[in-house]
Scaffold this motif. Structure first.
Motif, PDB file in Angstrom:
ATOM      1  N   PHE A   4       0.844  -1.188   0.000  1.00 51.25           N
ATOM      2  CA  PHE A   4       0.000   0.000   0.000  1.00 51.25           C
ATOM      3  C   PHE A   4       0.879   1.236   0.000  1.00 51.25           C
ATOM      4  O   PHE A   4       1.802   1.349   0.785  1.00 51.25           O
ATOM      5  CB  PHE A   4      -0.932   0.003   1.213  1.00 51.25           C
ATOM      6  N   ASP A   5       0.580   2.127  -0.894  1.00 51.81           N
ATOM      7  CA  ASP A   5       1.303   3.371  -1.065  1.00 51.81           C
ATOM      8  C   ASP A   5       0.234   4.433  -1.293  1.00 51.81           C
ATOM      9  O   ASP A   5      -0.575   4.314  -2.221  1.00 51.81           O
ATOM     10  CB  ASP A   5       2.230   3.221  -2.268  1.00 51.81           C
ATOM     11  N   ILE A   6       0.214   5.450  -0.452  1.00 52.24           N
ATOM     12  CA  ILE A   6      -0.841   6.462  -0.548  1.00 52.24           C
ATOM     13  C   ILE A   6      -0.817   7.160  -1.911  1.00 52.24           C
ATOM     14  O   ILE A   6      -1.868   7.490  -2.448  1.00 52.24           O
ATOM     15  CB  ILE A   6      -0.794   7.469   0.634  1.00 52.24           C
ATOM     16  N   LYS A   7       0.359   7.320  -2.494  1.00 48.89           N
ATOM     17  CA  LYS A   7       0.430   7.959  -3.823  1.00 48.89           C
ATOM     18  C   LYS A   7      -0.270   7.103  -4.873  1.00 48.89           C
ATOM     19  O   LYS A   7      -0.980   7.615  -5.731  1.00 48.89           O
ATOM     20  CB  LYS A   7       1.888   8.209  -4.215  1.00 48.89           C
ATOM     21  N   MET A   8      -0.069   5.784  -4.804  1.00 48.35           N
ATOM     22  CA  MET A   8      -0.727   4.882  -5.756  1.00 48.35           C
ATOM     23  C   MET A   8      -2.237   4.887  -5.534  1.00 48.35           C
ATOM     24  O   MET A   8      -3.012   4.892  -6.487  1.00 48.35           O
ATOM     25  CB  MET A   8      -0.175   3.455  -5.602  1.00 48.35           C
ATOM     26  N   ILE A   9      -2.655   4.891  -4.271  1.00 52.97           N
ATOM     27  CA  ILE A   9      -4.089   4.929  -3.956  1.00 52.97           C
ATOM     28  C   ILE A   9      -4.721   6.193  -4.537  1.00 52.97           C
ATOM     29  O   ILE A   9      -5.767   6.143  -5.179  1.00 52.97           O
ATOM     30  CB  ILE A   9      -4.304   4.824  -2.431  1.00 52.97           C
ATOM     31  N   LYS A  10      -4.073   7.332  -4.335  1.00 52.45           N
ATOM     32  CA  LYS A  10      -4.591   8.603  -4.859  1.00 52.45           C
ATOM     33  C   LYS A  10      -4.631   8.587  -6.387  1.00 52.45           C
ATOM     34  O   LYS A  10      -5.589   9.073  -6.994  1.00 52.45           O
ATOM     35  CB  LYS A  10      -3.743   9.768  -4.349  1.00 52.45           C
ATOM     36  N   GLU A  30     -26.141   4.409   5.585  1.00 49.50           N
ATOM     37  CA  GLU A  30     -26.484   4.332   7.002  1.00 49.50           C
ATOM     38  C   GLU A  30     -25.875   5.496   7.792  1.00 49.50           C
ATOM     39  O   GLU A  30     -26.481   6.011   8.727  1.00 49.50           O
ATOM     40  CB  GLU A  30     -25.961   2.992   7.537  1.00 49.50           C
ATOM     41  N   ARG A  31     -24.677   5.903   7.394  1.00 48.64           N
ATOM     42  CA  ARG A  31     -23.937   6.925   8.147  1.00 48.64           C
ATOM     43  C   ARG A  31     -24.060   8.323   7.551  1.00 48.64           C
ATOM     44  O   ARG A  31     -23.367   9.245   7.968  1.00 48.64           O
ATOM     45  CB  ARG A  31     -22.469   6.505   8.218  1.00 48.64           C
ATOM     46  N   ASN A  32     -24.887   8.469   6.537  1.00 45.84           N
ATOM     47  CA  ASN A  32     -25.077   9.763   5.868  1.00 45.84           C
ATOM     48  C   ASN A  32     -23.769  10.364   5.354  1.00 45.84           C
ATOM     49  O   ASN A  32     -23.541  11.566   5.461  1.00 45.84           O
ATOM     50  CB  ASN A  32     -25.793  10.762   6.788  1.00 45.84           C
ATOM     51  N   LEU A  33     -22.922   9.509   4.800  1.00 48.48           N
ATOM     52  CA  LEU A  33     -21.682   9.968   4.176  1.00 48.48           C
ATOM     53  C   LEU A  33     -21.871   9.947   2.665  1.00 48.48           C
ATOM     54  O   LEU A  33     -22.492   9.033   2.114  1.00 48.48           O
ATOM     55  CB  LEU A  33     -20.514   9.044   4.542  1.00 48.48           C
ATOM     56  N   ARG A  34     -21.317  10.949   2.009  1.00 48.41           N
ATOM     57  CA  ARG A  34     -21.390  10.998   0.546  1.00 48.41           C
ATOM     58  C   ARG A  34     -20.085  10.454  -0.032  1.00 48.41           C
ATOM     59  O   ARG A  34     -19.012  10.701   0.513  1.00 48.41           O
ATOM     60  CB  ARG A  34     -21.597  12.437   0.076  1.00 48.41           C
ATOM     61  N   ILE A  35     -20.197   9.758  -1.159  1.00 51.98           N
ATOM     62  CA  ILE A  35     -18.999   9.186  -1.772  1.00 51.98           C
ATOM     63  C   ILE A  35     -18.000  10.276  -2.139  1.00 51.98           C
ATOM     64  O   ILE A  35     -16.799  10.083  -2.021  1.00 51.98           O
ATOM     65  CB  ILE A  35     -19.347   8.277  -2.982  1.00 51.98           C
ATOM     66  N   VAL A  36     -18.474  11.445  -2.552  1.00 55.41           N
ATOM     67  CA  VAL A  36     -17.554  12.528  -2.894  1.00 55.41           C
ATOM     68  C   VAL A  36     -16.743  12.948  -1.661  1.00 55.41           C
ATOM     69  O   VAL A  36     -15.561  13.276  -1.771  1.00 55.41           O
ATOM     70  CB  VAL A  36     -18.288  13.729  -3.544  1.00 55.41           C
ATOM     71  N   ASP A  37     -17.353  12.912  -0.485  1.00 48.43           N
ATOM     72  CA  ASP A  37     -16.626  13.242   0.743  1.00 48.43           C
ATOM     73  C   ASP A  37     -15.571  12.182   1.053  1.00 48.43           C
ATOM     74  O   ASP A  37     -14.460  12.501   1.462  1.00 48.43           O
ATOM     75  CB  ASP A  37     -17.588  13.381   1.923  1.00 48.43           C
ATOM     76  N   VAL A  38     -15.923  10.918   0.841  1.00 46.34           N
ATOM     77  CA  VAL A  38     -14.974   9.830   1.071  1.00 46.34           C
ATOM     78  C   VAL A  38     -13.798   9.934   0.102  1.00 46.34           C
ATOM     79  O   VAL A  38     -12.636   9.847   0.500  1.00 46.34           O
ATOM     80  CB  VAL A  38     -15.683   8.457   0.952  1.00 46.34           C
ATOM     81  N   LEU A  39     -14.087  10.143  -1.180  1.00 46.93           N
ATOM     82  CA  LEU A  39     -13.013  10.264  -2.170  1.00 46.93           C
ATOM     83  C   LEU A  39     -12.121  11.463  -1.868  1.00 46.93           C
ATOM     84  O   LEU A  39     -10.886  11.365  -1.958  1.00 46.93           O
ATOM     85  CB  LEU A  39     -13.599  10.366  -3.582  1.00 46.93           C
ATOM     86  N   THR A  40     -12.720  12.581  -1.501  1.00 46.00           N
ATOM     87  CA  THR A  40     -11.933  13.768  -1.151  1.00 46.00           C
ATOM     88  C   THR A  40     -11.040  13.484   0.050  1.00 46.00           C
ATOM     89  O   THR A  40      -9.874  13.869   0.077  1.00 46.00           O
ATOM     90  CB  THR A  40     -12.866  14.967  -0.858  1.00 46.00           C
ATOM     91  N   SER A  41     -11.589  12.791   1.047  1.00 48.60           N
ATOM     92  CA  SER A  41     -10.790  12.490   2.236  1.00 48.60           C
ATOM     93  C   SER A  41      -9.620  11.561   1.898  1.00 48.60           C
ATOM     94  O   SER A  41      -8.534  11.710   2.447  1.00 48.60           O
ATOM     95  CB  SER A  41     -11.660  11.897   3.351  1.00 48.60           C
ATOM     96  N   ILE A  42      -9.824  10.628   0.985  1.00 49.55           N
ATOM     97  CA  ILE A  42      -8.724   9.753   0.564  1.00 49.55           C
ATOM     98  C   ILE A  42      -7.658  10.568  -0.160  1.00 49.55           C
ATOM     99  O   ILE A  42      -6.454  10.389   0.059  1.00 49.55           O
ATOM    100  CB  ILE A  42      -9.231   8.611  -0.330  1.00 49.55           C
ATOM    101  N   LEU A  43      -8.093  11.489  -1.020  1.00 50.42           N
ATOM    102  CA  LEU A  43      -7.140  12.284  -1.801  1.00 50.42           C
ATOM    103  C   LEU A  43      -6.281  13.201  -0.931  1.00 50.42           C
ATOM    104  O   LEU A  43      -5.183  13.570  -1.333  1.00 50.42           O
ATOM    105  CB  LEU A  43      -7.868  13.096  -2.873  1.00 50.42           C
ATOM    106  N   ASN A  44      -6.755  13.578   0.252  1.00 51.39           N
ATOM    107  CA  ASN A  44      -5.905  14.396   1.129  1.00 51.39           C
ATOM    108  C   ASN A  44      -5.493  13.599   2.366  1.00 51.39           C
ATOM    109  O   ASN A  44      -5.078  14.161   3.364  1.00 51.39           O
ATOM    110  CB  ASN A  44      -6.592  15.712   1.515  1.00 51.39           C
ATOM    111  N   GLY A  45      -5.601  12.264   2.252  1.00 56.07           N
ATOM    112  CA  GLY A  45      -5.372  11.407   3.412  1.00 56.07           C
ATOM    113  C   GLY A  45      -3.987  10.801   3.497  1.00 56.07           C
ATOM    114  O   GLY A  45      -3.100  11.061   2.695  1.00 56.07           O
TER     115      GLY A  45
END
Length: 107
Positions: A4-10, A30-45
């Motif tokens: 796992f490499d965060i650069k490859m994931i991004k 169930e958790r009222n999370l939007r996929i765009v929020d999840v993707l954004t969090s991964i991109l700055n994660g």
């Protein structure tokens, strides 16, 4: 793809080479999370934990942020795509804060 490499994931996110598991979809709703929020969090994660011995296959926990909300996302790989396994907001009792496991869940 075993390491796992965060650069490859991004890079996989930006190239559109990602999948959302059925479990992840259920949990997002169930958790009222939007996929765009999840993707954004991964991109700055960043990778917070690595799970090489996960019985479902090597996976990792990504800590990211969208606006002022921390999001944890568990990801793995399938073929040459990133698979989003689940996402959630780190909260008590499982998490003391976004980086620290708490209570009986502490390993």
């Amino acid at each position: 793809m075993n390491d796992f490499d965060i650069k490859m994931i991004k890079k996989l996110i930006l190239k559109g080479q990602w999948l959302l598991s059925e479990h992840a979809l259920d949990k997002l709703l169930e958790r009222n999370l939007r996929i765009v929020d999840v993707l954004t969090s991964i991109l700055n994660g960043e990778i917070l934990e690595d799970y090489p011995d996960d019985p479902r296959g090597h996976s990792c926990l990504i800590l990211g942020k969208k606006d002022n909300k921390y999001i944890h996302t568990v990801c793995g790989f399938q073929n040459k795509s990133l698979v989003i396994i689940t996402s959630y907001i780190p909260e008590l009792p499982k998490w003391i804060d976004e980086r620290t496991r708490g209570g009986k869940y502490h390993e």
